[in-house]
Design an enzyme around this catalytic site. Structure first.
Site, PDB file in Angstrom:
ATOM      1  N   LYS A  93       5.680  18.416  19.793  1.00  0.00           N
ATOM      2  CA  LYS A  93       5.246  16.237  20.314  1.00  0.00           C
ATOM      3  C   LYS A  93       5.977  15.644  19.453  1.00  0.00           C
ATOM      4  O   LYS A  93       7.152  14.592  20.018  1.00  0.00           O
ATOM      5  CB  LYS A  93       4.411  15.775  19.190  1.00  0.00           C
ATOM      6  CG  LYS A  93       2.896  16.420  19.995  1.00  0.00           C
ATOM      7  CD  LYS A  93       2.320  15.757  19.338  1.00  0.00           C
ATOM      8  CE  LYS A  93       1.440  15.531  17.944  1.00  0.00           C
ATOM      9  NZ  LYS A  93       1.056  17.290  17.544  1.00  0.00           N
ATOM     10  N   ARG A  96      -6.376  10.399  19.746  1.00  0.00           N
ATOM     11  CA  ARG A  96      -6.753  11.219  18.966  1.00  0.00           C
ATOM     12  C   ARG A  96      -8.593  11.495  19.514  1.00  0.00           C
ATOM     13  O   ARG A  96      -8.639  12.921  18.850  1.00  0.00           O
ATOM     14  CB  ARG A  96      -6.492  11.845  17.565  1.00  0.00           C
ATOM     15  CG  ARG A  96      -5.320  12.531  17.235  1.00  0.00           C
ATOM     16  CD  ARG A  96      -4.723  12.270  16.138  1.00  0.00           C
ATOM     17  NE  ARG A  96      -3.855  13.388  15.416  1.00  0.00           N
ATOM     18  CZ  ARG A  96      -2.818  13.456  15.051  1.00  0.00           C
ATOM     19  NH1 ARG A  96      -1.831  12.555  15.326  1.00  0.00           N
ATOM     20  NH2 ARG A  96      -2.667  14.621  14.086  1.00  0.00           N
ATOM     21  N   ARG A 148       8.228  24.789   8.524  1.00  0.00           N
ATOM     22  CA  ARG A 148       8.513  23.306   8.923  1.00  0.00           C
ATOM     23  C   ARG A 148       8.956  23.211   7.731  1.00  0.00           C
ATOM     24  O   ARG A 148       8.370  22.739   6.744  1.00  0.00           O
ATOM     25  CB  ARG A 148       7.663  22.549   9.569  1.00  0.00           C
ATOM     26  CG  ARG A 148       7.914  20.925   9.411  1.00  0.00           C
ATOM     27  CD  ARG A 148       6.893  20.391  10.752  1.00  0.00           C
ATOM     28  NE  ARG A 148       6.091  20.149  10.132  1.00  0.00           N
ATOM     29  CZ  ARG A 148       4.763  19.675  10.729  1.00  0.00           C
ATOM     30  NH1 ARG A 148       5.646  19.343  11.498  1.00  0.00           N
ATOM     31  NH2 ARG A 148       3.597  19.098  10.399  1.00  0.00           N
ATOM     32  N   ARG A 160       5.342  19.791   4.129  1.00  0.00           N
ATOM     33  CA  ARG A 160       4.477  18.338   3.917  1.00  0.00           C
ATOM     34  C   ARG A 160       3.418  19.194   3.028  1.00  0.00           C
ATOM     35  O   ARG A 160       2.266  20.046   3.650  1.00  0.00           O
ATOM     36  CB  ARG A 160       3.776  18.655   5.696  1.00  0.00           C
ATOM     37  CG  ARG A 160       4.561  16.923   5.550  1.00  0.00           C
ATOM     38  CD  ARG A 160       4.473  16.511   7.682  1.00  0.00           C
ATOM     39  NE  ARG A 160       2.798  17.167   7.832  1.00  0.00           N
ATOM     40  CZ  ARG A 160       2.841  16.782   9.088  1.00  0.00           C
ATOM     41  NH1 ARG A 160       3.877  16.585   9.602  1.00  0.00           N
ATOM     42  NH2 ARG A 160       1.404  16.301   9.712  1.00  0.00           N
ATOM     43  N   ARG A 172      -6.982  21.480  10.765  1.00  0.00           N
ATOM     44  CA  ARG A 172      -6.404  20.611  12.090  1.00  0.00           C
ATOM     45  C   ARG A 172      -6.697  21.424  13.096  1.00  0.00           C
ATOM     46  O   ARG A 172      -6.824  20.797  13.862  1.00  0.00           O
ATOM     47  CB  ARG A 172      -4.503  20.468  11.490  1.00  0.00           C
ATOM     48  CG  ARG A 172      -4.723  19.702  10.347  1.00  0.00           C
ATOM     49  CD  ARG A 172      -3.363  19.310   9.470  1.00  0.00           C
ATOM     50  NE  ARG A 172      -2.551  18.924  10.622  1.00  0.00           N
ATOM     51  CZ  ARG A 172      -0.976  19.358   9.637  1.00  0.00           C
ATOM     52  NH1 ARG A 172      -0.590  19.906   9.416  1.00  0.00           N
ATOM     53  NH2 ARG A 172       0.007  18.401  10.946  1.00  0.00           N
TER      54      ARG A 172
HETATM   55  P1  AP5 Z   1       6.577  19.617  15.074  1.00  0.00           P
HETATM   56  O1  AP5 Z   1       7.191  18.727  16.872  1.00  0.00           O
HETATM   57  O2  AP5 Z   1       7.129  18.891  14.115  1.00  0.00           O
HETATM   58  O3  AP5 Z   1       5.241  19.628  15.482  1.00  0.00           O
HETATM   59  P2  AP5 Z   1       4.408  17.843  16.032  1.00  0.00           P
HETATM   60  O4  AP5 Z   1       3.152  18.044  16.717  1.00  0.00           O
HETATM   61  O5  AP5 Z   1       4.882  17.043  15.596  1.00  0.00           O
HETATM   62  O6  AP5 Z   1       3.411  18.068  14.389  1.00  0.00           O
HETATM   63  P3  AP5 Z   1       2.876  17.515  13.679  1.00  0.00           P
HETATM   64  O7  AP5 Z   1       2.596  18.463  12.450  1.00  0.00           O
HETATM   65  O8  AP5 Z   1       3.669  16.497  13.153  1.00  0.00           O
HETATM   66  O9  AP5 Z   1       1.975  17.249  14.308  1.00  0.00           O
HETATM   67  P4  AP5 Z   1      -0.317  16.496  13.526  1.00  0.00           P
HETATM   68  O10 AP5 Z   1      -0.114  15.973  15.497  1.00  0.00           O
HETATM   69  O11 AP5 Z   1      -0.403  17.360  12.688  1.00  0.00           O
HETATM   70  O12 AP5 Z   1       0.932  15.932  12.176  1.00  0.00           O
HETATM   71  P5  AP5 Z   1       0.527  14.536  12.583  1.00  0.00           P
HETATM   72  O13 AP5 Z   1       1.822  14.233  11.569  1.00  0.00           O
HETATM   73  O14 AP5 Z   1       0.453  13.260  14.073  1.00  0.00           O
HETATM   74  O15 AP5 Z   1       6.702  20.796  15.479  1.00  0.00           O
HETATM   75  C1  AP5 Z   1       6.125  21.444  14.076  1.00  0.00           C
HETATM   76  C2  AP5 Z   1       7.651  22.675  13.677  1.00  0.00           C
HETATM   77  O16 AP5 Z   1       7.748  23.498  15.099  1.00  0.00           O
HETATM   78  C3  AP5 Z   1       8.952  22.247  13.664  1.00  0.00           C
HETATM   79  O17 AP5 Z   1       9.245  22.886  12.345  1.00  0.00           O
HETATM   80  C4  AP5 Z   1      10.078  22.141  14.574  1.00  0.00           C
HETATM   81  O18 AP5 Z   1      10.951  22.679  14.553  1.00  0.00           O
HETATM   82  C5  AP5 Z   1       8.983  23.259  15.098  1.00  0.00           C
HETATM   83  N1  AP5 Z   1       9.064  23.826  16.581  1.00  0.00           N
HETATM   84  C6  AP5 Z   1       9.001  22.790  18.190  1.00  0.00           C
HETATM   85  N2  AP5 Z   1       9.019  22.875  18.930  1.00  0.00           N
HETATM   86  C7  AP5 Z   1       8.955  24.759  18.632  1.00  0.00           C
HETATM   87  C8  AP5 Z   1       9.389  25.283  19.660  1.00  0.00           C
HETATM   88  N3  AP5 Z   1       9.058  25.325  20.561  1.00  0.00           N
HETATM   89  N4  AP5 Z   1       9.511  26.855  18.997  1.00  0.00           N
HETATM   90  C9  AP5 Z   1       9.652  27.315  18.164  1.00  0.00           C
HETATM   91  N5  AP5 Z   1       9.306  26.206  16.912  1.00  0.00           N
HETATM   92  C10 AP5 Z   1       9.271  24.738  17.647  1.00  0.00           C
HETATM   93  O19 AP5 Z   1      -0.555  13.408  11.911  1.00  0.00           O
HETATM   94  C11 AP5 Z   1      -1.108  14.349  10.242  1.00  0.00           C
HETATM   95  C12 AP5 Z   1      -2.587  13.430  10.027  1.00  0.00           C
HETATM   96  O20 AP5 Z   1      -2.401  12.530   9.905  1.00  0.00           O
HETATM   97  C13 AP5 Z   1      -3.653  14.541  10.548  1.00  0.00           C
HETATM   98  O21 AP5 Z   1      -3.547  15.310  10.273  1.00  0.00           O
HETATM   99  C14 AP5 Z   1      -4.365  12.440  10.492  1.00  0.00           C
HETATM  100  O22 AP5 Z   1      -4.893  12.908   9.266  1.00  0.00           O
HETATM  101  C15 AP5 Z   1      -3.324  12.117  10.497  1.00  0.00           C
HETATM  102  N6  AP5 Z   1      -3.296  10.984  11.646  1.00  0.00           N
HETATM  103  C16 AP5 Z   1      -2.200  10.566  12.243  1.00  0.00           C
HETATM  104  N7  AP5 Z   1      -2.656   9.787  13.599  1.00  0.00           N
HETATM  105  C17 AP5 Z   1      -3.956   9.900  13.969  1.00  0.00           C
HETATM  106  C18 AP5 Z   1      -5.591   9.344  14.706  1.00  0.00           C
HETATM  107  N8  AP5 Z   1      -4.263   9.348  15.500  1.00  0.00           N
HETATM  108  N9  AP5 Z   1      -6.135   9.156  14.265  1.00  0.00           N
HETATM  109  C19 AP5 Z   1      -6.686   9.833  13.221  1.00  0.00           C
HETATM  110  N10 AP5 Z   1      -5.828  10.694  12.496  1.00  0.00           N
HETATM  111  C20 AP5 Z   1      -4.664  10.563  11.883  1.00  0.00           C
END
Ligand code: AP5
Length: 213
Positions: A13, A88, A127, A160, A171
């Site tokens: 994402k 979410r 990552r 991270r 997760r």
């Molecule tokens: P990346 O682009 O970083 O993936 P992402 O979907 O953005 O992953 P996140 O881990 O950031 O998502 P998340 O939803 O778990 O975490 P968030 O920060 O929102 O890609 C991942 C890796 O793969 C990278 O190394 C990239 O280079 C590689 N890659 C990408 N595309 C690829 C492809 N096609 N092929 C190969 N490699 C690829 O949330 C973190 C925490 O915050 C949550 O666990 C929760 O505790 C809290 N939180 C955040 N938002 C909320 C909410 N709305 N409600 C409640 N808690 C929340």
């Protein structure tokens, strides 16, 4: 243009949101990045959120909704945005509907990026992130120009805290149980496009661009 990206943790994402943000010149709103900023600055929200994040659990809806109401009410959001990681849960989706209705706005498109769980575990282990900007790299699939350093600032990249395999599996469980079901909420509105996120970064980018034509 108001775009919502839904997908598993590490589903790409953030990577795709950065492309879209540049292409359409609209901001990426990542609740994960906003929360990490709060944790780093030791705000009261950050202190409350930290343990949930480190365990791979969701931060309570009330905290997220307050944070997002404030953000979306800002003038700088008038031209549109990309929502990355919010909503979410169903209460968050309902809360977003209310905020948008108060602002006289609607979402234009929901893009759901589907990726197999085992591919996610593999991706997360490689990552690396630049904490201040949210720029994301992968040691094999999207390496920085210089190993371990951000392309634009040359500052150090970090791993991270929640990218350890055990936490990633938590997760993923949370995603399947609490986040994936909200797609029904948007299917009823007829704005959902599903993408195969198991493909390369470029192929995923092309698929998303086709949905936005
Ligand atoms: P990346 O682009 O970083 O993936 P992402 O979907 O953005 O992953 P996140 O881990 O950031 O998502 P998340 O939803 O778990 O975490 P968030 O920060 O929102 O890609 C991942 C890796 O793969 C990278 O190394 C990239 O280079 C590689 N890659 C990408 N595309 C690829 C492809 N096609 N092929 C190969 N490699 C690829 O949330 C973190 C925490 O915050 C949550 O666990 C929760 O505790 C809290 N939180 C955040 N938002 C909320 C909410 N709305 N409600 C409640 N808690 C929340």
């Amino acid at each position: 243009m108001r775009i919502l990206l839904i997908g598993p943790p590490g589903g790409g994402k953030g990577t795709q949101a950065k492309f879209l943000s540049e292409k359409y010149n609209i901001p990426q709103i990542s609740t994960g990045d906003m929360l990490r900023e709060n944790v780093k600055n030791k705000t009261s929200l950050g202190t409350e959120a930290k343990d949930y994040m480190n365990m791979g659990q969701l931060v309570p809806d009330s905290l997220i909704l307050n944070m997002m109401k404030e953000k979306l009410n800002h003038d700088s959001m008038d031209q549109g945005y990309i929502l990355d990681g919010f909503p979410r849960t169903l209460p968050q989706a309902n809360g977003l509907d209310e905020v948008l209705s108060d602002l006289g706005q609607t979402l234009d498109i929901v893009i759901m990026i589907n990726v197999d769980d085992e591919a996610i575990v593999d991706r997360m282990s490689g990552r690396r992130v630049h904490l201040d900007s949210g720029r994301v790299y992968h040691i094999i699939y999207n390496p920085p120009k210089v190993e371990g350093l951000d392309d634009l600032t040359s500052e150090k990249l970090i791993i991270r805290e929640d990218d350890k395999e055990h936490t990633v599996r938590n997760r993923l469980e949370v995603y399947h149980n609490q986040t994936k079901p909200i797609i029904e909420h948007y299917s009823d509105k007829g704005i959902v496009n599903k993408i195969d996120g198991n493909n390369t970064i470029n192929e995923v980018k092309n698929q998303i661009e086709k949905c936005l034509l």
